[in-house]
Design a protein around this motif. Structure first.
Motif, mmCIF file in Angstrom:
data_model
loop_
_atom_site.group_PDB
_atom_site.id
_atom_site.type_symbol
_atom_site.label_atom_id
_atom_site.label_comp_id
_atom_site.label_asym_id
_atom_site.label_seq_id
_atom_site.Cartn_x
_atom_site.Cartn_y
_atom_site.Cartn_z
ATOM 1 N N GLU A 1 -8.263 0.561 8.048
ATOM 2 C CA GLU A 1 -8.659 1.184 6.780
ATOM 3 C C GLU A 1 -9.083 2.598 7.144
ATOM 4 O O GLU A 1 -9.814 2.783 8.119
ATOM 5 C CB GLU A 1 -9.825 0.440 6.137
ATOM 6 C CG GLU A 1 -10.260 1.083 4.822
ATOM 7 C CD GLU A 1 -11.388 0.330 4.136
ATOM 8 O OE1 GLU A 1 -11.100 -0.510 3.284
ATOM 9 O OE2 GLU A 1 -12.554 0.595 4.481
ATOM 10 N N THR B 1 -6.401 11.875 2.341
ATOM 11 C CA THR B 1 -6.448 12.860 1.253
ATOM 12 C C THR B 1 -6.198 12.204 -0.102
ATOM 13 O O THR B 1 -6.334 12.849 -1.132
ATOM 14 C CB THR B 1 -5.388 13.952 1.489
ATOM 15 O OG1 THR B 1 -4.157 13.302 1.808
ATOM 16 C CG2 THR B 1 -5.787 14.880 2.618
ATOM 17 N N HIS B 2 -5.807 10.929 -0.093
ATOM 18 C CA HIS B 2 -5.621 10.193 -1.346
ATOM 19 C C HIS B 2 -6.646 9.068 -1.474
ATOM 20 O O HIS B 2 -6.384 8.075 -2.145
ATOM 21 C CB HIS B 2 -4.200 9.603 -1.422
ATOM 22 C CG HIS B 2 -3.134 10.637 -1.560
ATOM 23 N ND1 HIS B 2 -1.832 10.332 -1.880
ATOM 24 C CD2 HIS B 2 -3.159 11.976 -1.435
ATOM 25 C CE1 HIS B 2 -1.108 11.442 -1.928
ATOM 26 N NE2 HIS B 2 -1.899 12.448 -1.664
ATOM 27 N N GLY B 3 -7.760 9.196 -0.805
ATOM 28 C CA GLY B 3 -8.790 8.159 -0.850
ATOM 29 C C GLY B 3 -8.637 7.180 0.303
ATOM 30 O O GLY B 3 -7.825 7.377 1.201
ATOM 31 N N LYS B 4 -9.461 6.100 0.254
ATOM 32 C CA LYS B 4 -9.413 5.104 1.338
ATOM 33 C C LYS B 4 -8.157 4.266 1.205
ATOM 34 O O LYS B 4 -7.872 3.731 0.125
ATOM 35 C CB LYS B 4 -10.625 4.181 1.244
ATOM 36 C CG LYS B 4 -11.745 4.553 2.167
ATOM 37 C CD LYS B 4 -12.804 3.479 2.174
ATOM 38 C CE LYS B 4 -14.098 4.077 2.716
ATOM 39 N NZ LYS B 4 -15.250 3.227 2.469
ATOM 40 N N ILE B 5 -7.421 4.148 2.298
ATOM 41 C CA ILE B 5 -6.172 3.382 2.275
ATOM 42 C C ILE B 5 -6.184 2.400 3.443
ATOM 43 O O ILE B 5 -6.684 2.710 4.527
ATOM 44 C CB ILE B 5 -4.957 4.341 2.376
ATOM 45 C CG1 ILE B 5 -4.802 5.116 1.064
ATOM 46 C CG2 ILE B 5 -3.669 3.584 2.683
ATOM 47 C CD1 ILE B 5 -3.648 6.095 1.053
ATOM 48 N N ARG B 6 -5.645 1.221 3.181
ATOM 49 C CA ARG B 6 -5.474 0.222 4.255
ATOM 50 C C ARG B 6 -3.992 0.088 4.564
ATOM 51 O O ARG B 6 -3.151 0.254 3.660
ATOM 52 C CB ARG B 6 -6.004 -1.141 3.805
ATOM 53 C CG ARG B 6 -7.486 -1.168 3.586
ATOM 54 C CD ARG B 6 -7.913 -2.555 3.122
ATOM 55 N NE ARG B 6 -9.333 -2.555 2.820
ATOM 56 C CZ ARG B 6 -9.974 -3.558 2.220
ATOM 57 N NH1 ARG B 6 -9.299 -4.651 1.883
ATOM 58 N NH2 ARG B 6 -11.264 -3.485 1.978
ATOM 59 N N ASP C 1 -1.971 -1.982 2.208
ATOM 60 C CA ASP C 1 -1.565 -1.437 0.905
ATOM 61 C C ASP C 1 -0.069 -1.115 0.874
ATOM 62 O O ASP C 1 0.516 -0.972 -0.200
ATOM 63 C CB ASP C 1 -2.367 -0.170 0.576
ATOM 64 C CG ASP C 1 -3.843 -0.463 0.352
ATOM 65 O OD1 ASP C 1 -4.159 -1.603 -0.043
ATOM 66 O OD2 ASP C 1 -4.672 0.429 0.582
ATOM 67 N N PHE C 2 0.540 -0.958 2.045
ATOM 68 C CA PHE C 2 1.963 -0.585 2.121
ATOM 69 C C PHE C 2 2.874 -1.804 2.217
ATOM 70 O O PHE C 2 4.091 -1.653 2.331
ATOM 71 C CB PHE C 2 2.209 0.340 3.317
ATOM 72 C CG PHE C 2 1.523 1.677 3.174
ATOM 73 C CD1 PHE C 2 2.137 2.707 2.474
ATOM 74 C CD2 PHE C 2 0.274 1.894 3.701
ATOM 75 C CE1 PHE C 2 1.507 3.935 2.313
ATOM 76 C CE2 PHE C 2 -0.374 3.113 3.554
ATOM 77 C CZ PHE C 2 0.247 4.136 2.861
ATOM 78 N N PRO D 1 -0.193 10.992 1.615
ATOM 79 C CA PRO D 1 -1.577 11.044 2.104
ATOM 80 C C PRO D 1 -1.645 11.384 3.600
ATOM 81 O O PRO D 1 -0.691 11.129 4.342
ATOM 82 C CB PRO D 1 -2.102 9.627 1.851
ATOM 83 C CG PRO D 1 -0.909 8.762 1.654
ATOM 84 C CD PRO D 1 0.250 9.626 1.296
ATOM 85 N N MET E 1 -5.617 10.473 -3.635
ATOM 86 C CA MET E 1 -5.751 10.139 -5.050
ATOM 87 C C MET E 1 -6.770 9.026 -5.243
ATOM 88 O O MET E 1 -6.467 7.913 -5.636
ATOM 89 C CB MET E 1 -4.406 9.708 -5.618
ATOM 90 C CG MET E 1 -4.368 9.637 -7.123
ATOM 91 S SD MET E 1 -2.767 9.124 -7.705
ATOM 92 C CE MET E 1 -1.812 10.578 -7.385
ATOM 93 N N ALA E 2 -7.948 9.317 -4.850
ATOM 94 C CA ALA E 2 -8.993 8.323 -5.084
ATOM 95 C C ALA E 2 -9.180 8.182 -6.595
ATOM 96 O O ALA E 2 -8.821 9.071 -7.357
ATOM 97 C CB ALA E 2 -10.277 8.781 -4.432
ATOM 98 N N PHE F 1 1.276 1.508 -3.059
ATOM 99 C CA PHE F 1 0.136 1.583 -2.134
ATOM 100 C C PHE F 1 -1.049 2.277 -2.791
ATOM 101 O O PHE F 1 -2.205 1.918 -2.577
ATOM 102 C CB PHE F 1 0.536 2.266 -0.811
ATOM 103 C CG PHE F 1 0.634 3.764 -0.852
ATOM 104 C CD1 PHE F 1 -0.471 4.557 -0.598
ATOM 105 C CD2 PHE F 1 1.830 4.386 -1.137
ATOM 106 C CE1 PHE F 1 -0.381 5.939 -0.630
ATOM 107 C CE2 PHE F 1 1.941 5.764 -1.166
ATOM 108 C CZ PHE F 1 0.826 6.545 -0.916
ATOM 109 N N ARG G 1 -2.646 -0.253 -5.234
ATOM 110 C CA ARG G 1 -3.466 -1.262 -4.536
ATOM 111 C C ARG G 1 -4.800 -0.667 -4.093
ATOM 112 O O ARG G 1 -5.863 -1.268 -4.284
ATOM 113 C CB ARG G 1 -2.705 -1.800 -3.318
ATOM 114 C CG ARG G 1 -1.584 -2.758 -3.694
ATOM 115 C CD ARG G 1 -0.800 -3.145 -2.475
ATOM 116 N NE ARG G 1 0.235 -4.119 -2.765
ATOM 117 C CZ ARG G 1 1.351 -4.243 -2.047
ATOM 118 N NH1 ARG G 1 1.570 -3.447 -1.010
ATOM 119 N NH2 ARG G 1 2.241 -5.152 -2.356
ATOM 120 N N ARG H 1 -8.505 -1.583 -5.738
ATOM 121 C CA ARG H 1 -9.590 -2.054 -4.857
ATOM 122 C C ARG H 1 -10.852 -1.213 -5.073
ATOM 123 O O ARG H 1 -11.953 -1.740 -5.162
ATOM 124 C CB ARG H 1 -9.116 -1.994 -3.402
ATOM 125 C CG ARG H 1 -10.098 -2.636 -2.435
ATOM 126 C CD ARG H 1 -9.527 -2.775 -1.044
ATOM 127 N NE ARG H 1 -9.075 -1.512 -0.495
ATOM 128 C CZ ARG H 1 -7.809 -1.230 -0.205
ATOM 129 N NH1 ARG H 1 -6.873 -2.120 -0.398
ATOM 130 N NH2 ARG H 1 -7.485 -0.046 0.301
#
Lengths: 228, 73
Positions: A34, A38-43, A46-47, A115, B1-2, B39, B42, B46
């Motif tokens: 995780e 630049t697009h927020g928190k991503i895990r 998610d992909f 991101p 993109m939060a 993505f 999701r 969350r």
């Protein structure tokens, strides 16, 4: 180990230092993470269901990396058409990534649509073996990890700090991997979409003899191609 | 993109996602309705679950009362 030994063991300053440098292996599950982007928190999860090109660059606001980002942005729509997402990474802060993306837009007129992981604590870089201490202890090498929709590492590319990557080759690699999955074939050297692919060699004598009568374009029993 | 900005405000993509949840939906449905990459949806759902704007039951996301109010503001 005595208590004296234990107390003299250096305590890592952040979690990444306690993790030995590793390298994912082809055909194995990509290490989950995780990360702040630049697009927020991503895990990574998610992909799931999409292909992913996870790539690292040495540092923001550097010339070769800027040319690479422009090149990656240039293939983003082609990749999206193939069901592939892009995710960048460097050991920089989110603020630096945002400023650099805005700078590329202002100076080169190119919007960065994907991101970028701000891996300030080197967690993801360490997990994926993106640091090459012989080159730099603070900057990630130019790595590319192609991860399939099931989260399996399918290809890896490593380039040194001095050499910008070839995004046409990344597109070609994606095309080759997707062609292999779809048609159960392999692809020869310098293969491009539309060219004949290699039929996996027979594994039994009976299959080898049948292969020569199969109507495939065979130079020998182990070397057969077919149009797709 | 939060989905939630640094001052607690909802971003444009958050509003899009909340609007698309008029009925319980999967992340895939939300991605299709909003034209956002899966993505991002999701990750956004969350984030909005953590903010108690959205809840999930049996893989279907639905608005909470707070999410309904936030989506209308």
């Amino acid at each position: 180990m005595s208590s004296q030994d234990a107390s003299s063991t250096p305590i890592p300053s952040h979690p990444a230092e306690s993790t030995p440098a590793s390298l994912p292996r082809l055909g194995m599950a990509a290490p989950p993470f995780e990360a702040v982007t630049t697009h927020g928190k991503i895990r990574l999860e998610d992909f799931r269901g999409s292909w992913l090109v996870l790539f690292s660059h040495p540092a923001d606001f550097t010339p070769v990396c800027t040319t690479e980002f422009i090149a990656f942005a240039g293939i983003a729509s082609e990749l999206r058409r193939r069901g592939v997402e892009l995710l960048g990474l460097s050991i920089d802060s989110p603020t630096s990534h945002i400023a650099w993306a805005l700078n590329i837009k202002e100076k080169f007129g190119i919007e960065i649509p994907f991101p970028i992981i701000a891996d300030s604590n080197k967690e993801v870089a360490t997990l994926y073996g993106m640091l090459s201490p012989g080159e730099s202890k603070t900057e990630t090498s130019r790595c590319v990890f192609v991860i399939d929709p099931d989260g399996i590492v399918r290809a890896m590319i490593y380039y040194p700090l001095t050499t910008g990557r070839n995004t046409d080759e990344i597109l070609r690699l994606i095309d080759a991997l997707q062609t292999t999955d779809k048609h159960k074939v392999a692809t020869p050297a310098n293969w491009k979409p539309g060219e004949k692919a290699i039929v996996p060699p027979p594994t039994t004598l009976e299959e080898a003899e049948a292969r020569l009568r199969s109507g495939l374009e065979c130079t020998d029993w182990y070397f057969c191609k077919k149009a797709l | 993109m939060a989905c939630i900005g640094s001052q607690g405000e909802l971003t444009e993509s958050a509003h899009k996602m909340l609007s698309s949840l008029a009925r319980p939906s999967t992340a895939e449905d939300v991605a299709e309705r909003t034209s956002l990459p899966l993505f991002r949806v999701r990750a956004g759902l969350r984030e909005m679950m953590e903010a108690k704007l959205v809840e999930m039951e049996q893989s279907l996301y639905r608005l909470t009362e707070s999410g309904r109010s936030a989506g209308q503001s």
